[in-house]
Structure formats: structure tokens, C-alpha cells
Design a protein around this motif. Structure first.
Motif, short mmCIF file in Angstrom:
data_model
loop_
_atom_site.label_atom_id
_atom_site.label_comp_id
_atom_site.label_asym_id
_atom_site.label_seq_id
_atom_site.Cartn_x
_atom_site.Cartn_y
_atom_site.Cartn_z
N ALA A 34 0.83 -1.20 -0.60
CA ALA A 34 0.14 0.15 -0.30
C ALA A 34 0.96 1.48 -0.41
O ALA A 34 0.82 1.85 -1.01
N THR A 37 1.97 2.00 -3.66
CA THR A 37 1.70 2.39 -4.58
C THR A 37 0.45 3.47 -4.06
O THR A 37 -0.14 3.78 -5.31
N GLY A 38 0.92 4.18 -3.28
CA GLY A 38 -0.33 4.93 -2.72
C GLY A 38 -1.28 4.43 -2.63
O GLY A 38 -2.48 5.46 -2.84
N THR A 39 -1.83 3.69 -1.61
CA THR A 39 -3.12 2.85 -2.10
C THR A 39 -3.39 3.03 -0.09
O THR A 39 -2.54 3.23 0.52
N CYS A 40 -4.25 2.65 -0.01
CA CYS A 40 -4.80 2.60 1.45
C CYS A 40 -5.31 0.55 1.97
O CYS A 40 -5.28 0.24 0.24
N ARG A 51 -11.47 2.55 5.30
CA ARG A 51 -9.48 2.15 4.13
C ARG A 51 -8.67 3.33 5.30
O ARG A 51 -9.65 4.40 6.19
N PRO A 53 -4.96 4.69 6.09
CA PRO A 53 -3.65 4.82 4.97
C PRO A 53 -2.32 3.99 5.52
O PRO A 53 -2.29 3.22 7.22
#
Length: 70
Positions: A34, A37-40, A51, A53
């Protein structure tokens, strides 16, 4: 949050410890992915998906815990 008491009551202490260690490693890999890839992450809170961080401190520290055969 996961109910670890249920896992521990249905398994021997050694099995439960191994299961919890595997879940911690999986969480760490998910945190790293995460973060990269800059996702939650999606976690369960009060029965609902939420969601959140990734936490860089967890994501960076887990790599050392992974077994060497991976």
C-alpha cells in the motif's frame, strides 16, 4: 480488530502463535504494498470495511521478520 482469543481457544498455544505471526507478516506485506503504490488498506471496524492509510513504521520494519527462504 481480530478476535485472537477465539483463535487461541481453538488451537494449541504453538499453533496460535504461528498463526498470529503469519498474520502479522501478511499485514506487513500489505502495508509495504500500500505504501509503495500510494493506496489504502481496508480493515474491518465495527463490522464495516474502512480504508486506512499504510503506516510507514510498520511497513519498513516487517521485512526483517520475514523468513530467509522467501
Amino acid at each position: 480488530m481480530m478476535n485472537t482469543d477465539k483463535i487461541r481457544s481453538s488451537r494449541s498455544g504453538t499453533d496460535a502463535d504461528g498463526i498470529m505471526a503469519a498474520l502479522r507478516r501478511a499485514r506487513g506485506r500489505a502495508e509495504r504494498l500500500a505504501l509503495a503504490t500510494g493506496t489504502c488498506l481496508v480493515v474491518e471496524e465495527e463490522g464495516k470495511p474502512v480504508r486506512v492509510p499504510p503506516r510507514p513504521d510498520l511497513a519498513m520494519g516487517v521485512r526483517e521478520e520475514e523468513p530467509g527462504w522467501k
